[in-house]
Design a protein around this motif. Structure first.
Motif, PDB file in Angstrom:
ATOM      1  N   GLY A  45      -9.243   2.671   3.987  1.00 16.41           N
ATOM      2  CA  GLY A  45      -9.788   2.094   3.050  1.00 16.41           C
ATOM      3  C   GLY A  45     -11.002   2.091   4.036  1.00 16.41           C
TER       4      GLY A  45
ATOM      5  N   ILE B 119      -3.403  -7.989  -7.851  1.00  6.29           N
ATOM      6  CA  ILE B 119      -3.400  -7.840  -6.135  1.00  6.29           C
ATOM      7  C   ILE B 119      -3.584  -9.394  -6.056  1.00  6.29           C
ATOM      8  CG2 ILE B 119      -4.607  -7.748  -3.898  1.00  6.29           C
ATOM      9  CD1 ILE B 119      -5.716  -4.974  -5.012  1.00  6.29           C
TER      10      ILE B 119
ATOM     11  N   ARG C   4      -1.631  -2.586  -6.092  1.00  4.55           N
ATOM     12  CA  ARG C   4      -3.276  -1.754  -4.698  1.00  4.55           C
ATOM     13  C   ARG C   4      -3.372  -0.325  -5.740  1.00  4.55           C
ATOM     14  NH1 ARG C   4      -2.483  -6.259  -3.439  1.00  4.55           N
ATOM     15  NH2 ARG C   4      -1.552  -6.876  -0.510  1.00  4.55           N
ATOM     16  N   TRP C   5      -4.437   0.043  -5.326  1.00  5.53           N
ATOM     17  CA  TRP C   5      -5.702   1.476  -6.386  1.00  5.53           C
ATOM     18  C   TRP C   5      -4.680   1.113  -7.352  1.00  5.53           C
ATOM     19  CZ3 TRP C   5      -3.139   3.559  -0.695  1.00  5.53           C
ATOM     20  CH2 TRP C   5      -3.852   3.305   0.114  1.00  5.53           C
TER      21      TRP C   5
ATOM     22  N   TYR D 161      -3.705   2.078   6.051  1.00  4.81           N
ATOM     23  CA  TYR D 161      -4.083   1.849   4.541  1.00  4.81           C
ATOM     24  C   TYR D 161      -5.402   1.459   4.528  1.00  4.81           C
ATOM     25  CZ  TYR D 161      -0.309   4.714   3.321  1.00  4.81           C
ATOM     26  OH  TYR D 161       1.322   5.401   3.129  1.00  4.81           O
ATOM     27  N   ARG D 162      -5.557   0.055   5.106  1.00  2.00           N
ATOM     28  CA  ARG D 162      -6.681  -0.802   4.890  1.00  2.00           C
ATOM     29  C   ARG D 162      -7.164  -0.447   5.743  1.00  2.00           C
ATOM     30  NH1 ARG D 162      -2.615  -4.781   4.853  1.00  2.00           N
ATOM     31  NH2 ARG D 162      -2.461  -5.486   7.149  1.00  2.00           N
TER      32      ARG D 162
ATOM     33  N   CYS E 239       4.468  -1.260  -7.048  1.00  2.00           N
ATOM     34  CA  CYS E 239       3.364   0.624  -7.078  1.00  2.00           C
ATOM     35  C   CYS E 239       1.931  -0.021  -7.137  1.00  2.00           C
ATOM     36  CB  CYS E 239       4.265   1.497  -7.150  1.00  2.00           C
ATOM     37  SG  CYS E 239       4.857   1.370  -8.871  1.00  2.00           S
TER      38      CYS E 239
ATOM     39  N   SER F 175       2.198   1.968  -3.469  1.00  2.00           N
ATOM     40  CA  SER F 175       0.944   2.608  -4.217  1.00  2.00           C
ATOM     41  C   SER F 175       0.616   3.648  -4.208  1.00  2.00           C
ATOM     42  CB  SER F 175       0.066   1.790  -3.944  1.00  2.00           C
ATOM     43  OG  SER F 175      -0.264  -0.047  -4.208  1.00  2.00           O
ATOM     44  N   ALA F 176       0.982   4.212  -2.493  1.00  2.00           N
ATOM     45  CA  ALA F 176       0.526   6.171  -2.241  1.00  2.00           C
ATOM     46  C   ALA F 176       1.540   6.553  -2.698  1.00  2.00           C
ATOM     47  CB  ALA F 176       0.588   5.335  -0.546  1.00  2.00           C
TER      48      ALA F 176
ATOM     49  N   TYR G 187       0.935  -1.359  -0.301  1.00  6.48           N
ATOM     50  CA  TYR G 187       0.024   0.070   0.219  1.00  6.48           C
ATOM     51  C   TYR G 187       0.791   1.447   0.432  1.00  6.48           C
ATOM     52  CZ  TYR G 187      -4.405  -2.611   1.201  1.00  6.48           C
ATOM     53  OH  TYR G 187      -5.669  -3.471   0.760  1.00  6.48           O
TER      54      TYR G 187
ATOM     55  N   ASP H 213       0.810  -1.264   6.721  1.00  9.25           N
ATOM     56  CA  ASP H 213      -0.404  -2.034   5.189  1.00  9.25           C
ATOM     57  C   ASP H 213      -1.449  -1.166   6.213  1.00  9.25           C
ATOM     58  OD1 ASP H 213       0.750  -1.839   3.059  1.00  9.25           O
ATOM     59  OD2 ASP H 213       1.512  -3.904   3.845  1.00  9.25           O
ATOM     60  N   ARG H 214      -1.369  -1.623   7.461  1.00 12.56           N
ATOM     61  CA  ARG H 214      -3.034  -1.586   8.416  1.00 12.56           C
ATOM     62  C   ARG H 214      -3.401  -0.528   8.248  1.00 12.56           C
ATOM     63  NH1 ARG H 214       0.708  -2.516  12.115  1.00 12.56           N
ATOM     64  NH2 ARG H 214       1.669  -1.121  13.635  1.00 12.56           N
TER      65      ARG H 214
END
Length: 337
Positions: free
Chosen positions: A304, A150, A127-128, A300-301, A124, A5-6, A2, A297-298
């Motif tokens: 979401g 993914i 995700r997203w 960003y999850r 990258c 990707s950010a 994540y 990652d948690r």
């Protein structure tokens, strides 16, 4: 993944906004009629080893084509379309524009250039991204997922053993991705640590007057009234200066504890202040986006999940109940037997 990707989305949006903002001045900065002519740029390239696609032709039409292509590539990078190929093109775009006008930068594009090169070696686009969406659709349909998706569809999911080459490729992808993210983290640690240690050596930072002089530099005063207002509180300015040095020096060590979260918040405030008070939005934006690499990652999850809850809250409540939705179990006719 994540975080990668950010970084992709953040730097793609930032550079796209930068190119749009400079669109009226594009020819003066990078075009054939720039005071820093293509001939001067090529002469500097011979000394520095840089290169730029913008100097391949002196045609105005060619320059406009390059500028339009840069905007399109930045937008595709944000969307995550064919990310592996587009990430390479994005790095070429950033390097070309940086090298063409290397003396007209504020430091932000230096970091964007470095991170864009590192992101070429990351996954990258998992995700997203449009690649991830395409992979989900193919997986749902039973077809092979795109290599940047993914979730990979493999023979093991259909009851067959997974091909060794597919497993090896996945392992290499993960290892290279992790190494690239480690390099990004190391780059930022060196950047913050060296900046803090350099400030410690300065007398103005030691006596707390450094920010006073910064706020009175005409070159970095986009809002003179705001700068004067901030400078009218000398004790607060001195405390902010000391806190800046402390946070930058402690940054590499705070990453190994929960202290990194308040440190990242303080850095966010520091860079926001630099963007407003000193008029360096590209530099501040590049640093703020780079700091996102240290969020797990948690985080960003959870963002979401929060966004989905907000969307459900804002959605009109007059929807159709589940029992009336065609295809729902309770809507199916029951057997008379």
């Amino acid at each position: 993944m994540y975080a990668a990707s950010a970084l992709r989305i953040g730097y793609g949006l930032l550079y796209f906004a930068f190119l749009v903002r400079e669109f009226p001045h594009r020819n003066t900065i990078w075009g054939p009629d720039s005071p820093w002519t293509p001939e001067l740029a090529k002469e500097l390239f011979g000394q520095t080893g840089w290169a730029s696609v913008l100097t391949l032709s002196d045609s105005h039409a060619y320059f406009e084509l390059c500028y339009t292509s840069a905007l399109v590539i930045s937008a595709l990078y944000v969307l995550g379309w064919r990310t592996r190929a587009v990430s390479v093109l994005f790095a070429v775009v950033v390097a070309s524009f940086h090298a063409r006008a290397i003396l007209m930068t504020d430091g932000g594009d230096n970091l964007i250039l470095l991170i864009s090169v590192y992101l070429v070696f990351t996954a990258c686009g998992r995700r997203w991204s449009l690649d991830a969406r395409r992979a989900r659709l193919r997986s749902a349909g039973g077809g092979p997922a795109h290599r940047t998706g993914i979730r990979r569809w493999s023979g093991a999911e259909a009851g067959r053993p997974r091909h060794p080459l597919a497993a090896a490729r996945e392992t290499v992808t993960v290892v290279v991705h992790n190494c690239a993210m480690l390099v990004i983290a190391g780059q930022l640690c060196v950047l913050y640590g060296s900046a803090g240690l350099y400030k410690v050596q300065g007398g103005t930072w030691g006596n707390g007057t450094a920010l006073h002089y910064v706020l009175n530099l005409d070159l970095f005063r986009p809002w003179p009234a705001l700068s004067q207002l901030a400078d009218s509180h000398p004790l607060l300015i001195a405390l902010i200066g000391y806190l800046t040095v402390l946070v930058q020096v402690a940054f590499p060590f705070a990453l190994f504890s929960r202290l990194k979260y308040p440190v990242l918040v303080l850095l966010l405030g520091m860079h926001s202040g630099i963007a407003v008070l000193m008029g360096l939005p590209l530099f501040s934006g590049a640093m703020i986006v780079a700091d996102a690499a240290f969020l797990p990652d948690r985080f960003y999850r959870s963002l979401g999940s929060l966004a989905r809850r907000l969307l459900r809250t804002l959605r009109p409540s007059g929807g159709t109940p589940d029992a009336a939705v065609p295809g729902h179990d309770s809507a199916r006719p029951t057997s008379p037997t």
